[in-house]
Design a protein around this motif. Structure first.
Motif, PDB file in Angstrom:
ATOM      1  N   VAL A  26       7.086  24.512 -12.253  1.00  0.00           N
ATOM      2  CA  VAL A  26       7.110  24.222 -10.935  1.00  0.00           C
ATOM      3  C   VAL A  26       8.464  24.896 -10.301  1.00  0.00           C
ATOM      4  N   VAL A  27       9.267  24.623 -10.822  1.00  0.00           N
ATOM      5  CA  VAL A  27      10.624  25.174 -10.305  1.00  0.00           C
ATOM      6  C   VAL A  27      10.801  26.530 -10.255  1.00  0.00           C
ATOM      7  N   ASP A  83      21.640  30.342 -10.499  1.00  0.00           N
ATOM      8  CA  ASP A  83      20.090  30.356 -11.052  1.00  0.00           C
ATOM      9  C   ASP A  83      19.728  28.986 -11.011  1.00  0.00           C
ATOM     10  N   ALA A  84      18.740  28.425 -10.151  1.00  0.00           N
ATOM     11  CA  ALA A  84      18.403  27.224 -10.215  1.00  0.00           C
ATOM     12  C   ALA A  84      17.410  27.142 -11.455  1.00  0.00           C
ATOM     13  N   VAL A  85      16.488  28.217 -11.991  1.00  0.00           N
ATOM     14  CA  VAL A  85      15.730  27.905 -13.173  1.00  0.00           C
ATOM     15  C   VAL A  85      16.711  28.005 -14.382  1.00  0.00           C
ATOM     16  N   GLU A  87      19.752  27.049 -14.676  1.00  0.00           N
ATOM     17  CA  GLU A  87      20.549  25.963 -14.892  1.00  0.00           C
ATOM     18  C   GLU A  87      19.698  24.702 -15.504  1.00  0.00           C
ATOM     19  N   LEU A  88      18.413  24.782 -14.984  1.00  0.00           N
ATOM     20  CA  LEU A  88      17.749  23.570 -15.327  1.00  0.00           C
ATOM     21  C   LEU A  88      16.937  23.850 -17.011  1.00  0.00           C
ATOM     22  N   ASP A  89      16.743  25.189 -17.057  1.00  0.00           N
ATOM     23  CA  ASP A  89      16.593  25.370 -18.622  1.00  0.00           C
ATOM     24  C   ASP A  89      17.789  25.157 -19.511  1.00  0.00           C
ATOM     25  N   LYS A  90      18.947  25.196 -19.197  1.00  0.00           N
ATOM     26  CA  LYS A  90      19.955  25.074 -19.972  1.00  0.00           C
ATOM     27  C   LYS A  90      19.980  23.322 -20.470  1.00  0.00           C
ATOM     28  N   VAL A  91      19.641  22.584 -19.243  1.00  0.00           N
ATOM     29  CA  VAL A  91      19.686  20.998 -19.431  1.00  0.00           C
ATOM     30  C   VAL A  91      18.506  20.619 -20.161  1.00  0.00           C
TER      31      VAL A  91
END
Length: 202
Positions: A26-27, A83-85, A87-91
């Motif tokens: 989604v992100v 990069d929002a994607v 940064e989210l992927d790392k978490v």
């Protein structure tokens, strides 16, 4: 907490990964112009819901080592950093790997909600990710990623945790749903979300 009826061990971690996949998908497809738009979380923009979801997931991973995020998930920034994607992927990668590294017989593990049995802890992280994926999808006109099968798999976690979390204002009161055969609608209504929520017409 009573006897938990959901899936634990490797299956619980797989449920967490499925929910993470929904959030990632989604992100990755949020239109640039939609980040500042309204969401089912009435006081938050799409950016804020993403930041809230990212901090929540980070909290699940850090809790395993007695750590805490540096940001308050209930005061999410209305800005994106980097990069929002990415940064989210790392978490999400870090959280899934941390849970996958736990022994199946770990018993109770620390979470942002306090110590929980491992399957319930993994389910809590999965529920959080999947519901916020739905929030962002609803807000940005995407296909809703919370499938009936995933909703059904998450329902035991919701039944265990949500009633007591309402006392802390984490979830709104449950809504009445006339779509009892629709697992997704039933779960969303139980969480206090309108399954038919649509973006306001400007």
């Amino acid at each position: 907490m009573g006897e938990y009826k959901g899936k634990g061990g490797p299956e619980g971690v797989e449920l967490l990964r499925q929910a993470h996949a929904c959030l990632r998908e989604v992100v990755a497809t949020v239109p640039e112009e939609a980040w500042g738009g309204p969401t089912p979380c009435s006081e938050w923009t799409v950016r804020q819901v993403l930041n809230h979801a990212r901090i929540d997931q980070q909290a699940y991973g850090l809790a395993l080592t007695a750590g805490r995020p540096g940001e308050d998930p209930f005061q999410p920034a209305d800005a994106l950093y980097g990069d929002a994607v990415a940064e989210l992927d790392k978490v999400l990668d870090a959280v899934a790997d941390a849970y996958a590294g736990l022994p199946a017989d770990a018993g109770s593990v620390p979470t942002p909600l306090g110590p929980l049995p491992l399957p319930l802890a993994a389910g809590a992280g999965a529920l959080d990710a999947a519901v916020h994926a739905w929030d962002i999808a609803a807000a940005t006109g995407q296909n809703r990623p919370l499938t009936p099968a995933l909703a059904a798999a998450l329902r035991p976690t919701a039944d265990q945790l949500v009633p007591r979390l309402r006392g802390y204002g984490v979830f709104a009161p449950a809504l009445t749903s006339d779509e009892r055969r629709d697992e997704t609608a039933a779960l969303l209504a139980f969480l206090g979300r309108d399954p038919k929520w649509a973006r306001p017409v400007s």
